[in-house]
Design an enzyme around this catalytic site. Structure first.
Site, PDB file in Angstrom:
ATOM      1  CB  THR A  70      -0.963   0.071   1.251  1.00  0.00           C
ATOM      2  OG1 THR A  70      -1.986  -0.993   1.001  1.00  0.00           O
ATOM      3  CG2 THR A  70      -1.898   1.413   1.284  1.00  0.00           C
ATOM      4  CG  PHE A  96       0.162   5.028   3.627  1.00  0.00           C
ATOM      5  CD1 PHE A  96      -0.978   4.962   4.154  1.00  0.00           C
ATOM      6  CD2 PHE A  96       0.909   3.680   3.324  1.00  0.00           C
ATOM      7  CE1 PHE A  96      -1.505   3.843   4.675  1.00  0.00           C
ATOM      8  CE2 PHE A  96       0.474   2.467   3.732  1.00  0.00           C
ATOM      9  CZ  PHE A  96      -0.894   2.606   4.365  1.00  0.00           C
TER      10      PHE A  96
END
Length: 354
Positions: free
Chosen positions: A255, A257
């Site tokens: 992921t 960010f």
């Protein structure tokens, strides 16, 4: 053998004393720099922190690997930064979410972390100066974009000042046995990332999306015959048993960010720029924009469209590309692209994450 061990330990003690001496010397320089800064509020300088880590990793000869070096120096930087002023960093909480892990990985532990219940409110914390910075998920390597973040980036005046890449591994957590699990709580993205495993191993369980994986862990603790998809850290914090580890469908699960603040980051020479734009209603507008980037040889790393939610079949485009807004080539290309747009906003130029 014992004599050799004793000698090695003596050497370690000597080195530790030297490290301690050097750490304190480093800290004194950090405090001195803090006093000399014209703007005392500028404690976090992404370009400088990125430069320090990258140089150390480049010059590292082992046996510590680059992740070890990065981890150790993130904490050193965090402690020294904290001598000037402790940063306040908002993230999607509660504690133990992947947003929290990304924040901890990037800023180190000497930070005041502010957990926020809803993703939209993470933006608000910084907009209202209740926090210095915010950490928000922007995309997952398997599930794609986080649409709430994309939508908020259109309206906010905040800038992307850095990015963080986090390896994501999910566990099934519970206080009961797996055969008793009737409900599984987690964030919708985490459920999607484990969909094949869930269909195979818990085909009859009800899947219940919640705001975060940490909230899922809380609910699994409070509700009988339930489980959560969350991290190993969440198991420790919420006193849950790990029934199964690594249940994500793809082991290459990351992921990305964004770190959000008020100002554009300084150039490092290894940067990305992110823009949001809406096209004029004319044939070939998107093709013309892409052609301008091709002519400039600026490498596009992401392009995504989202409905404007104001007019039917009208879209805004989100784009990442390599380069910094202060680069002449980048600035000239953006000026050329603007003539094909109703609006164009630079939402950040920032150091590329490894």
């Amino acid at each position: 053998m014992s004599d050799k061990i004793a000698e090695c330990r003596k050497n370690i003690d000597y080195i530790d004393e030297k490290i301690l001496e050097l750490l304190n010397a480093r800290a004194k320089f950090a405090v001195e720099i803090g006093k000399m800064k014209q703007d005392a509020s500028v404690v976090y300088v992404p370009s400088r922190e990125s430069e320090i880590i990258n140089n150390l990793v480049k010059n590292n000869k082992g046996p510590l690997d680059k992740e070890d070096i990065s981890y150790v120096y993130r904490e050193i930087i965090s402690v020294c930064r904290g001598l000037e002023s402790r940063l306040k960093v908002a993230y999607l909480g509660p504690k133990a979410t992947f947003s929290y892990q990304a924040s901890l990985k990037h800023f180190g532990s000497k930070v005041d972390f502010i957990p926020v219940e809803r993703l939209v409110d993470v933006f608000t914390e910084v907009e209202k100066n209740k926090a210095d910075l915010a950490v928000v998920p922007i995309e997952n390597s398997n599930e794609g974009a986080v649409n709430t973040t994309l939508d908020e980036l259109v309206n906010t005046n905040l800038k992307v000042v850095n990015e963080i890449n986090l390896r994501v591994s999910h566990c099934l957590l519970s206080k009961t046995k797996i055969e008793n699990v009737k409900v599984v709580y987690s964030h919708s993205q985490a459920i999607g990332q484990c969909s094949i495993w869930l269909k195979k191993n818990l085909p009859n369980a009800e899947l219940f999306p919640v705001n975060s994986t940490a909230q899922a862990a809380q609910m699994a603790l409070e509700n009988e015959n339930s489980a959560a998809i969350a991290s190993e850290i969440a198991a420790k914090i919420y006193d849950l048993d790990i029934l199964v580890s690594s249940i994500e469908d793809s082991k290459n699960n990351w992921t990305r960010f964004f770190v959000l603040g008020h100002d554009i980051s300084y150039r490092t020479g290894n940067d990305k720029t992110s823009i949001i734009f809406s096209l004029k209603d004319e044939a070939g507008a998107l093709y013309k924009i892409l052609s301008e980037f091709n002519k400039s040889k600026l490498n596009l790393t992401k392009i995504e469209s989202r409905p404007t939610k104001k007019e039917v079949w009208k879209y805004v485009f989100y784009m990442d590309f390599e380069g910094h807004i202060s680069d002449k080539k980048t600035a000239n290309t953006i000026e050329k692209v603007k003539k094909y747009c109703i609006f164009l906003k630079v939402i950040g130029s920032y150091p590329k994450a490894e």
